[in-house]
Design a protein around this motif. Structure first.
Motif, short mmCIF file in Angstrom:
data_model
loop_
_atom_site.label_atom_id
_atom_site.label_comp_id
_atom_site.label_asym_id
_atom_site.label_seq_id
_atom_site.Cartn_x
_atom_site.Cartn_y
_atom_site.Cartn_z
N PRO A 1 0.80 -1.24 0.00
CA PRO A 1 0.00 0.00 0.00
C PRO A 1 0.82 1.28 0.00
O PRO A 1 0.29 2.34 -0.32
CB PRO A 1 -0.84 -0.13 1.27
CG PRO A 1 -0.15 -1.15 2.11
CD PRO A 1 0.52 -2.08 1.17
N ASN A 2 2.10 1.20 0.35
CA ASN A 2 2.95 2.40 0.26
C ASN A 2 3.43 2.66 -1.16
O ASN A 2 4.01 3.72 -1.43
CB ASN A 2 4.16 2.26 1.18
CG ASN A 2 3.78 2.33 2.65
OD1 ASN A 2 2.79 2.97 3.01
ND2 ASN A 2 4.55 1.66 3.49
N CYS A 3 3.19 1.70 -2.03
CA CYS A 3 3.56 1.85 -3.44
C CYS A 3 2.32 2.13 -4.29
O CYS A 3 2.31 3.05 -5.11
CB CYS A 3 4.25 0.59 -3.95
SG CYS A 3 5.66 0.04 -2.95
N TYR A 4 1.28 1.32 -4.08
CA TYR A 4 0.00 1.46 -4.77
C TYR A 4 -1.10 1.14 -3.77
O TYR A 4 -1.10 0.06 -3.17
CB TYR A 4 -0.10 0.49 -5.96
CG TYR A 4 1.09 0.48 -6.87
CD1 TYR A 4 1.38 1.57 -7.70
CD2 TYR A 4 1.93 -0.63 -6.92
CE1 TYR A 4 2.49 1.54 -8.54
CE2 TYR A 4 3.03 -0.67 -7.77
CZ TYR A 4 3.31 0.43 -8.57
OH TYR A 4 4.40 0.40 -9.40
N GLY A 5 -2.05 2.07 -3.59
CA GLY A 5 -3.08 1.88 -2.58
C GLY A 5 -4.48 1.86 -3.17
O GLY A 5 -4.69 2.14 -4.35
N VAL A 6 -5.45 1.56 -2.30
CA VAL A 6 -6.85 1.47 -2.73
C VAL A 6 -7.75 1.76 -1.54
O VAL A 6 -7.42 1.43 -0.39
CB VAL A 6 -7.16 0.07 -3.31
CG1 VAL A 6 -6.88 -1.03 -2.32
CG2 VAL A 6 -8.59 -0.01 -3.84
N LYS A 7 -8.89 2.41 -1.80
CA LYS A 7 -9.92 2.57 -0.78
C LYS A 7 -11.27 2.47 -1.46
O LYS A 7 -11.43 2.79 -2.65
CB LYS A 7 -9.79 3.90 -0.04
CG LYS A 7 -10.14 5.13 -0.84
CD LYS A 7 -10.13 6.37 0.04
CE LYS A 7 -10.59 7.62 -0.72
NZ LYS A 7 -10.63 8.82 0.15
N ASN A 8 -12.28 2.02 -0.71
CA ASN A 8 -13.61 1.85 -1.29
C ASN A 8 -14.60 2.78 -0.62
O ASN A 8 -14.35 3.35 0.46
CB ASN A 8 -14.08 0.40 -1.18
CG ASN A 8 -14.18 -0.08 0.24
OD1 ASN A 8 -13.43 0.35 1.11
ND2 ASN A 8 -15.09 -1.00 0.50
N GLY A 9 -15.76 2.96 -1.26
CA GLY A 9 -16.80 3.81 -0.73
C GLY A 9 -18.10 3.59 -1.46
O GLY A 9 -18.21 2.75 -2.36
N TYR A 10 -19.12 4.37 -1.06
CA TYR A 10 -20.44 4.27 -1.68
C TYR A 10 -21.11 5.63 -1.63
O TYR A 10 -21.03 6.34 -0.62
CB TYR A 10 -21.32 3.24 -0.96
CG TYR A 10 -22.73 3.17 -1.54
CD1 TYR A 10 -23.02 2.33 -2.60
CD2 TYR A 10 -23.74 3.99 -1.04
CE1 TYR A 10 -24.29 2.29 -3.16
CE2 TYR A 10 -25.02 3.96 -1.60
CZ TYR A 10 -25.28 3.11 -2.65
OH TYR A 10 -26.53 3.08 -3.20
N ASN A 11 -21.77 6.03 -2.72
CA ASN A 11 -22.70 7.15 -2.69
C ASN A 11 -23.80 6.89 -3.72
O ASN A 11 -23.70 5.98 -4.54
CB ASN A 11 -22.00 8.50 -2.91
CG ASN A 11 -21.33 8.60 -4.27
OD1 ASN A 11 -21.88 8.22 -5.30
ND2 ASN A 11 -20.11 9.15 -4.29
N ASN A 12 -24.85 7.67 -3.68
CA ASN A 12 -26.01 7.41 -4.54
C ASN A 12 -25.69 7.59 -6.01
O ASN A 12 -26.25 6.91 -6.87
CB ASN A 12 -27.17 8.33 -4.15
CG ASN A 12 -27.78 7.95 -2.81
OD1 ASN A 12 -27.70 6.79 -2.40
ND2 ASN A 12 -28.37 8.92 -2.12
N ALA A 13 -24.79 8.53 -6.34
CA ALA A 13 -24.48 8.79 -7.75
C ALA A 13 -23.56 7.73 -8.34
O ALA A 13 -23.73 7.33 -9.49
CB ALA A 13 -23.83 10.17 -7.88
#
Length: 407
Positions: free
Chosen positions: A378-390
């Motif tokens: 993750p210090n080289c390439y990272g990711v995070k997830n989420g959600y919204n209506n659009a």
């Protein structure tokens, strides 16, 4: 919008077939030599092997189109494409349109990608498909003739340390396809590395080689001579021992005359500015049981189910996100993933995959649930997830590779 190639009248096909038979003897030798796809006069063993490989890959065509990036796109008759070099696939020449997955009422538009080869209105005739011509220099850039058009080193899941990922994934269910909207960038890629953003549809059964189908965009100078992002597909039925990109080996059956696998995408997203994205979908047609591909609103073609073992039935893992391949040279590569910026920078600055959906057993597109994220470094390439209506479910991902925290 489905490909017009489904609805060709028999007399047009007859005329095109007759013309191709007359024309093929001219194309197969002299034209290829004049255009740098053969190497006349060099009798070395390697040259003979390369020329033999080019003869298998490059098919007789009715028309060729010179792209502004230097590519030559050949318009090849549908029945002459590489897939039908396999006798067991010739029964797939009679096409029935697939049944598209059912989408919810507020699904929104499917953004199209734009490609350089047809940006000035060029097109392939009905009854043909566009194929990016392979040249001798393309094969020379590969590690070997046998490795041309294949992913290097990745033997099976778990993957080798030469492949790093930043992905969202869903597992432990039966999946019959996947869809996502991916924004397209032009990351810096070094050496023989590649950088991509894609969807994976995977059947991973314990003690058996993995089956995958993959689609997205990729920057891969060793395969394509330049650092332009290009539309690509990939498939394997045996843990990456066989299978290939696009149409460089028999397998994928293309039905669409408007989109060229392996051709450059333009325009691309700008850091802090306009974002350009495309909609990518792979799904298993309930009628034929084959795996189909759509990009934007264009149905591109299909992978026959009999190419696979475990994917003949369904997938067990769906992944969305980025991958970097780098040779192990001691120091971590500086090849970028996505925009080259980390996921926390967000919209207009990081790569994303949004409206993440899967196809269920009833051929319905539904939003993913229990989306996990994976990044080996993750210090080289990272990711995070989420959600919204659009956007529904989404991930941001990417990174610069080598930096003070990534060694």
């Amino acid at each position: 919008m489905q490909s017009s190639s489904y609805h060709e009248t028999p007399w047009i096909i007859f005329v095109l077939v007759l013309f191709s038979l007359l024309f093929s003897t001219v194309v197969s030798k002299d034209f290829l030599e004049e255009n740098g796809t053969s190497m006349r006069g060099n009798k070395s063993k390697k040259m003979k092997l390369i020329n033999a490989h080019l003869k298998k890959i490059n098919k007789p065509f009715l028309k060729s189109i010179k792209s502004s990036d230097g590519d030559i796109i050949d318009c090849v008759l549908f029945h002459l494409q590489p897939a039908f070099d396999l006798s067991e696939l010739r029964g797939k020449m009679s096409l029935i349109p697939p049944e598209l997955p059912k989408e919810h009422a507020n699904a929104g538009k499917n953004p199209e990608i734009k490609q350089l080869w047809n940006s000035k209105g060029e097109s392939c005739p009905n009854g043909t498909i566009p194929i990016k011509r392979t040249r001798a220099s393309d094969i020379f850039r590969s590690i070997s003739i046998s490795k041309f058009g294949k992913k290097y080193s990745r033997k099976d899941i778990p993957v080798s340390t030469q492949h790093e990922h930043a992905v969202g994934c869903v597992t432990q269910r039966e999946f019959y396809g996947a869809k996502a909207l991916l924004n397209v960038w032009r990351p810096n890629v070094t050496g023989n590395d590649f950088s991509l953003s894609q969807i994976w549809v995977i059947a991973d059964v314990p003690n058996r080689p993995v089956n995958t189908i993959e689609v997205g965009w990729q920057v891969y100078p060793s395969l394509h001579k330049d650092s332009l992002p290009r539309l690509f597909t990939y498939w394997t039925a045996d843990g990456y021992q066989s299978g290939c990109y696009n149409l460089v080996c028999p397998g994928f059956v293309q039905t669409n005359p408007n989109v060229c696998l392996g051709a450059a995408i333009d325009p691309t997203s700008k850091y802090g500015g306009q974002q350009y994205e495309g909609a990518y979908m792979i799904w298993k047609d309930p009628k034929s049981a084959d795996w189909w591909l759509r990009v934007g609103t264009e149905v591109i073609g299909f992978w026959p189910s009999n190419l696979f073992t475990d994917l003949r039935d369904h997938a067990t893992i769906i992944e969305y996100g980025g991958e970097v391949y780098a040779e192990n040279l001691g120091t971590h590569t500086s090849t970028q993933m996505g925009s080259g910026h980390f996921q926390n920078e967000g919209f207009r600055k990081a790569a994303y995959a949004r409206k993440l959906e899967v196809v269920d057993h009833d051929n319905h597109l539904i939003g993913v649930s229990n989306l996990g994220v994976i990044a080996e470094k993750p210090n080289c390439y990272g990711v995070k997830n989420g959600y919204n209506n659009a956007w529904g479910n989404y991930i941001y991902f990417g990174g610069p590779g080598y930096n003070p925290n990534c060694l």
